[in-house]
Design a protein around this motif. Structure first.
Motif, PDB file in Angstrom:
ATOM      1  N   UNK A 145       0.795  -1.218   0.000  1.00  0.00           N
ATOM      2  CA  UNK A 145       0.000   0.000   0.000  1.00  0.00           C
ATOM      3  C   UNK A 145       0.827   1.267   0.000  1.00  0.00           C
ATOM      4  N   UNK A 146       1.969   1.246  -0.708  1.00  0.00           N
ATOM      5  CA  UNK A 146       2.831   2.424  -0.784  1.00  0.00           C
ATOM      6  C   UNK A 146       2.639   3.104  -2.143  1.00  0.00           C
ATOM      7  N   UNK A 147       2.999   4.385  -2.280  1.00  0.00           N
ATOM      8  CA  UNK A 147       2.819   5.098  -3.550  1.00  0.00           C
ATOM      9  C   UNK A 147       3.607   4.455  -4.701  1.00  0.00           C
ATOM     10  N   UNK A 148       3.098   4.606  -5.912  1.00  0.00           N
ATOM     11  CA  UNK A 148       3.746   4.004  -7.086  1.00  0.00           C
ATOM     12  C   UNK A 148       5.147   4.557  -7.325  1.00  0.00           C
ATOM     13  N   UNK A 149       5.352   5.836  -7.006  1.00  0.00           N
ATOM     14  CA  UNK A 149       6.668   6.424  -7.266  1.00  0.00           C
ATOM     15  C   UNK A 149       7.754   5.843  -6.366  1.00  0.00           C
ATOM     16  N   UNK A 150       7.356   5.093  -5.337  1.00  0.00           N
ATOM     17  CA  UNK A 150       8.341   4.433  -4.478  1.00  0.00           C
ATOM     18  C   UNK A 150       9.100   3.358  -5.253  1.00  0.00           C
ATOM     19  N   UNK A 151       8.461   2.811  -6.281  1.00  0.00           N
ATOM     20  CA  UNK A 151       9.101   1.770  -7.093  1.00  0.00           C
ATOM     21  C   UNK A 151      10.322   2.325  -7.797  1.00  0.00           C
ATOM     22  N   UNK A 152      10.171   3.475  -8.425  1.00  0.00           N
ATOM     23  CA  UNK A 152      11.282   4.089  -9.162  1.00  0.00           C
ATOM     24  C   UNK A 152      12.452   4.360  -8.240  1.00  0.00           C
ATOM     25  N   UNK A 153      12.175   4.914  -7.074  1.00  0.00           N
ATOM     26  CA  UNK A 153      13.224   5.221  -6.114  1.00  0.00           C
ATOM     27  C   UNK A 153      13.967   3.968  -5.675  1.00  0.00           C
ATOM     28  N   UNK A 154      13.220   2.897  -5.366  1.00  0.00           N
ATOM     29  CA  UNK A 154      13.837   1.655  -4.895  1.00  0.00           C
ATOM     30  C   UNK A 154      14.680   1.004  -5.990  1.00  0.00           C
ATOM     31  N   UNK A 155      14.165   0.995  -7.217  1.00  0.00           N
ATOM     32  CA  UNK A 155      14.909   0.392  -8.329  1.00  0.00           C
ATOM     33  C   UNK A 155      16.192   1.173  -8.626  1.00  0.00           C
ATOM     34  N   UNK A 156      16.122   2.488  -8.511  1.00  0.00           N
ATOM     35  CA  UNK A 156      17.328   3.293  -8.739  1.00  0.00           C
ATOM     36  C   UNK A 156      18.349   3.074  -7.629  1.00  0.00           C
ATOM     37  N   UNK A 157      17.865   2.889  -6.416  1.00  0.00           N
ATOM     38  CA  UNK A 157      18.761   2.658  -5.285  1.00  0.00           C
ATOM     39  C   UNK A 157      19.603   1.402  -5.496  1.00  0.00           C
ATOM     40  N   UNK A 158      18.985   0.342  -6.016  1.00  0.00           N
ATOM     41  CA  UNK A 158      19.708  -0.925  -6.216  1.00  0.00           C
ATOM     42  C   UNK A 158      20.272  -1.043  -7.637  1.00  0.00           C
ATOM     43  N   UNK A 159      20.185   0.037  -8.395  1.00  0.00           N
ATOM     44  CA  UNK A 159      20.725   0.113  -9.763  1.00  0.00           C
ATOM     45  C   UNK A 159      20.115  -0.938 -10.693  1.00  0.00           C
ATOM     46  N   UNK A 160      18.791  -1.017 -10.660  1.00  0.00           N
ATOM     47  CA  UNK A 160      18.077  -1.923 -11.564  1.00  0.00           C
ATOM     48  C   UNK A 160      17.053  -1.199 -12.423  1.00  0.00           C
ATOM     49  N   UNK A 161      17.024   0.119 -12.340  1.00  0.00           N
ATOM     50  CA  UNK A 161      15.988   0.851 -13.070  1.00  0.00           C
ATOM     51  C   UNK A 161      16.077   0.605 -14.576  1.00  0.00           C
ATOM     52  N   UNK A 162      17.283   0.527 -15.101  1.00  0.00           N
ATOM     53  CA  UNK A 162      17.442   0.328 -16.544  1.00  0.00           C
ATOM     54  C   UNK A 162      17.035  -1.082 -16.974  1.00  0.00           C
ATOM     55  N   UNK A 163      16.979  -2.018 -16.034  1.00  0.00           N
ATOM     56  CA  UNK A 163      16.585  -3.401 -16.353  1.00  0.00           C
ATOM     57  C   UNK A 163      15.162  -3.726 -15.902  1.00  0.00           C
ATOM     58  N   UNK A 164      14.379  -2.696 -15.601  1.00  0.00           N
ATOM     59  CA  UNK A 164      13.057  -2.919 -15.020  1.00  0.00           C
ATOM     60  C   UNK A 164      12.093  -3.631 -15.955  1.00  0.00           C
ATOM     61  N   UNK A 165      12.313  -3.519 -17.277  1.00  0.00           N
ATOM     62  CA  UNK A 165      11.390  -4.129 -18.241  1.00  0.00           C
ATOM     63  C   UNK A 165      11.853  -5.504 -18.714  1.00  0.00           C
ATOM     64  N   UNK A 166      12.928  -5.997 -18.141  1.00  0.00           N
ATOM     65  CA  UNK A 166      13.417  -7.342 -18.454  1.00  0.00           C
ATOM     66  C   UNK A 166      12.662  -8.350 -17.601  1.00  0.00           C
ATOM     67  N   UNK A 167      12.334  -9.503 -18.183  1.00  0.00           N
ATOM     68  CA  UNK A 167      11.632 -10.531 -17.420  1.00  0.00           C
ATOM     69  C   UNK A 167      12.539 -11.091 -16.320  1.00  0.00           C
ATOM     70  N   UNK A 168      11.927 -11.400 -15.199  1.00  0.00           N
ATOM     71  CA  UNK A 168      12.685 -11.863 -14.047  1.00  0.00           C
ATOM     72  C   UNK A 168      13.475 -13.134 -14.365  1.00  0.00           C
ATOM     73  N   UNK A 169      12.929 -13.997 -15.197  1.00  0.00           N
ATOM     74  CA  UNK A 169      13.622 -15.249 -15.523  1.00  0.00           C
ATOM     75  C   UNK A 169      14.943 -15.001 -16.245  1.00  0.00           C
ATOM     76  N   UNK A 170      15.112 -13.808 -16.786  1.00  0.00           N
ATOM     77  CA  UNK A 170      16.355 -13.457 -17.473  1.00  0.00           C
ATOM     78  C   UNK A 170      17.323 -12.664 -16.590  1.00  0.00           C
ATOM     79  N   UNK A 171      16.964 -12.468 -15.336  1.00  0.00           N
ATOM     80  CA  UNK A 171      17.853 -11.786 -14.388  1.00  0.00           C
ATOM     81  C   UNK A 171      18.922 -12.766 -13.910  1.00  0.00           C
ATOM     82  N   UNK A 172      20.116 -12.256 -13.665  1.00  0.00           N
ATOM     83  CA  UNK A 172      21.148 -13.046 -13.003  1.00  0.00           C
ATOM     84  C   UNK A 172      20.777 -13.175 -11.533  1.00  0.00           C
TER      85      UNK A 172
END
Length: 242
Positions: free
Chosen positions: A108-135
């Motif tokens: 139940x957190x705001x949607x913009x929290x996703x962008x912040x969290x992904x940028x923090x862990x340096x995954x924002x550029x890979x956000x549209x890749x399927x999880x099965x293709x993640x290392x």
């Protein structure tokens, strides 16, 4: 006010006739990286699950943010904790972003929290890749991003570098230190490897056969022996507290 952000008193968990954790007194100061160290099977994951309420203790007390955990306080206090226990979850056929959206809605957190969290862990550029293709390293970082949703005061990470290659291990180490130093998040990170804890933690708790053998600053532990490795081996092989 209690100086510990997480504290357990005589915490015990019995499975059948055997204790997984017994009379454990854990004290986690605020704002540090707490290395929860012990051999495989020592009781680390059981303890973390007890703190999170994923399993119920046989005996003892747990306090979070200076408040005793009970049926009436558990849900409210758990909102202050983000966690990654055992293997990172997720749906392989969905993208990293879609997996994050599921957790965002559950928390139940705001949607913009996703962008912040992904940028923090340096995954924002890979956000549209399927999880099965993640290392595996990317999956671990996505799991940490999920844990960060909601800006928790406490982060609990169970063996976050387990199975990673050297570059993945270094990424996780750097991320943990950054979250602690720049955001002031209190982080509990478990490991069976002294070398990992030594490079991430300020403070350490050493558990063996469900008992806390040592708890305190890493530099204080080193003073007890010639090296940290000697001190750790003395504790876990001898089974005695320093």
């Amino acid at each position: 006010m209690n100086q510990y952000i997480i504290e357990t008193k005589n915490l015990s968990k019995k499975s059948g006739s055997a204790y997984r954790v017994r009379n454990l007194n854990m004290q986690v100061p605020k704002g540090i990286v707490y290395g929860f160290l012990g051999p495989n099977g020592a009781g680390k994951t059981t303890t973390l699950k007890l703190i999170l309420g994923l399993i119920r203790q046989t005996d003892g007390e747990i306090s979070i943010l200076g408040q005793k955990v009970s049926a009436s306080t558990r849900l409210r206090l758990n909102r202050s904790i983000g966690s990654l226990i055992e293997n990172p979850g997720g749906y392989g056929h969905l993208t990293g972003l879609e997996n994050m959206q599921i957790i965002q809605k559950l928390k139940g957190v705001p949607k913009d929290a996703i962008t912040s969290a992904l940028k923090t862990v340096r995954l924002y550029e890979q956000k549209d890749k399927k999880l099965k293709n993640y290392s595996l390293g990317m999956r671990q970082r996505l799991g940490i991003a999920m844990a960060l949703l909601g800006d928790p005061d406490i982060l609990i990470l169970d063996e976050p570098t387990n199975g990673l290659d050297p570059s993945g291990i270094q990424e996780i180490r750097t991320l943990i230190r950054t979250l602690s130093e720049e955001r002031g998040i209190t982080i509990i990170v478990s490991s069976h490897l002294l070398s990992e804890v030594e490079q991430m933690a300020d403070y350490v708790g050493i558990i063996h056969h469900g008992h806390m053998l040592y708890q305190g600053r890493l530099d204080a532990l080193e003073k007890e022996s010639q090296t940290l490795e000697d001190a750790f081996l003395q504790l876990t092989e001898g089974g005695n507290s320093l």
